[in-house]
Design a protein around this motif. Structure first.
Motif, mmCIF file in Angstrom:
data_model
loop_
_atom_site.group_PDB
_atom_site.id
_atom_site.type_symbol
_atom_site.label_atom_id
_atom_site.label_comp_id
_atom_site.label_asym_id
_atom_site.label_seq_id
_atom_site.Cartn_x
_atom_site.Cartn_y
_atom_site.Cartn_z
ATOM 1 N N ARG A 10 -12.814 9.083 27.647
ATOM 2 C CA ARG A 10 -12.020 7.860 27.693
ATOM 3 C C ARG A 10 -12.636 6.798 26.807
ATOM 4 O O ARG A 10 -11.935 6.083 26.094
ATOM 5 N N SER A 11 -13.954 6.691 26.813
ATOM 6 C CA SER A 11 -14.634 5.720 25.967
ATOM 7 C C SER A 11 -14.434 6.041 24.494
ATOM 8 O O SER A 11 -14.204 5.142 23.671
ATOM 9 N N SER A 12 -14.486 7.323 24.128
ATOM 10 C CA SER A 12 -14.267 7.725 22.748
ATOM 11 C C SER A 12 -12.837 7.435 22.318
ATOM 12 O O SER A 12 -12.593 7.021 21.184
ATOM 13 N N ALA A 13 -11.890 7.651 23.239
ATOM 14 C CA ALA A 13 -10.494 7.394 22.916
ATOM 15 C C ALA A 13 -10.246 5.908 22.674
ATOM 16 O O ALA A 13 -9.516 5.532 21.749
ATOM 17 N N VAL A 14 -10.846 5.062 23.495
ATOM 18 C CA VAL A 14 -10.681 3.617 23.324
ATOM 19 C C VAL A 14 -11.297 3.152 22.015
ATOM 20 O O VAL A 14 -10.725 2.327 21.296
ATOM 21 N N SER A 15 -12.465 3.686 21.693
ATOM 22 C CA SER A 15 -13.118 3.298 20.444
ATOM 23 C C SER A 15 -12.350 3.783 19.222
ATOM 24 O O SER A 15 -12.568 3.276 18.113
ATOM 25 N N TRP A 16 -11.447 4.745 19.414
ATOM 26 C CA TRP A 16 -10.667 5.269 18.301
ATOM 27 C C TRP A 16 -9.374 4.479 18.082
ATOM 28 O O TRP A 16 -8.680 4.680 17.073
ATOM 29 N N LEU A 17 -9.024 3.562 18.964
ATOM 30 C CA LEU A 17 -7.770 2.828 18.866
ATOM 31 C C LEU A 17 -7.622 2.029 17.562
ATOM 32 O O LEU A 17 -6.508 1.936 17.035
ATOM 33 N N PRO A 18 -8.686 1.406 17.011
ATOM 34 C CA PRO A 18 -8.507 0.742 15.708
ATOM 35 C C PRO A 18 -8.022 1.694 14.623
ATOM 36 O O PRO A 18 -7.184 1.328 13.787
ATOM 37 N N ALA A 19 -8.528 2.931 14.643
ATOM 38 C CA ALA A 19 -8.060 3.927 13.680
ATOM 39 C C ALA A 19 -6.602 4.278 13.938
ATOM 40 O O ALA A 19 -5.825 4.496 12.991
ATOM 41 N N SER A 20 -6.205 4.330 15.208
ATOM 42 C CA SER A 20 -4.810 4.622 15.540
ATOM 43 C C SER A 20 -3.883 3.521 15.042
ATOM 44 O O SER A 20 -2.767 3.795 14.588
ATOM 45 N N LEU A 21 -4.344 2.282 15.107
ATOM 46 C CA LEU A 21 -3.546 1.172 14.588
ATOM 47 C C LEU A 21 -3.375 1.289 13.075
ATOM 48 O O LEU A 21 -2.276 1.070 12.538
ATOM 49 N N LEU A 22 -4.452 1.661 12.390
ATOM 50 C CA LEU A 22 -4.366 1.902 10.943
ATOM 51 C C LEU A 22 -3.447 3.087 10.651
ATOM 52 O O LEU A 22 -2.739 3.097 9.639
#
Length: 243
Positions: A10-22
């Motif tokens: 879950r922590s890794s997924a949250v930290s990946w959200l900026p990349a998802s926005l890009l």
């Protein structure tokens, strides 16, 4: 143990959200640009995303970054071709080029984030998060009462064409991801770069057989310059690995 694993994921997924926005900006701006630009022109502009990635990585890791002359030349050629292409396009569309700039900025920043962000997520997990996030954002934006509907010209949420396009894009993107992962596992990064380059050249060469391509001598030179720059980038990456 399962709780710790779930928390880490879950922590890794949250930290990946900026990349998802890009990723959302990448696919949306790229789709808008590709709908108005010829494929050779789109790929020529898209190659400039390598320049964006290069500048970001250089700025963040200046003390660790080694500049190779061949790579500098390749970046210069790709940037020069992208800058001059709108000047020589026989039917320039300012809106299309604006979307293309947004696309290459998002794509370049995404590559830089992906390269330097340490994550426990696999390529498939990253893609799944990107897809879920993009569906959420685009669905909210496409809602008839959404504030972004008019500004970004999203189709209606209840449009069948919109649903079919999203489904086809997700399916083709996932299949492309599987092919890319298989190539990365079976081939070196050098050979993967060569195959990507060959696929772009093939798509550019075949596009006039399917679509109407309006190109003149000057814009054709810009396209060739961009291809030469990308080819030099592939060879510069090979030389840096051998060195």
């Amino acid at each position: 143990m399962s709780f710790i694993t779930s928390f880490c994921c879950r922590s890794s997924a949250v930290s990946w959200l900026p990349a998802s926005l890009l990723f959302v900006g990448n696919i949306y701006a790229g789709s808008r640009a590709l709908s108005r630009l010829d494929i050779p022109f789109f790929f020529t502009l898209q190659n400039s995303s390598h320049v964006v990635t290069y500048f970001i990585t250089t700025a963040l890791h200046r003390e660790k970054h080694k500049t190779h002359q061949l790579k500098t030349i390749s970046m210069g050629l790709m940037l020069l071709s992208a800058v001059n292409l709108p000047l020589w396009d026989p039917q320039v569309d300012r809106s299309a080029y604006l979307w293309a700039v947004c696309h290459l900025l998002c794509a370049g920043a995404y590559k830089a984030f992906e390269f330097h962000k340490s994550s426990n997520l696999s390529d498939c997990e990253q893609y799944c998060i990107n897809c879920l996030f993009s569906v959420l954002v685009l669905a909210l934006a496409a809602h008839p009462t959404g504030d972004l509907t008019g500004a970004l010209e999203f189709p209606s949420l209840y449009s069948g064409v919109f649903h079919c396009g999203c489904g086809a894009s997700a399916l083709l993107g996932f299949l492309l991801l599987l092919v890319t992962v298989k190539l990365k596992r079976g081939l070196s990064s050098e050979h993967v770069g060569i195959w990507i380059f060959i696929s772009k050249v093939t798509a550019m060469s075949l596009s006039p057989l399917v679509f109407t391509v309006n190109i003149n001598t000057s814009s054709f030179v810009c396209v060739l310059m961009g291809l030469v720059g990308e080819a030099l980038l592939v060879f510069s990456d090979r030389d840096s690995q051998l060195g």
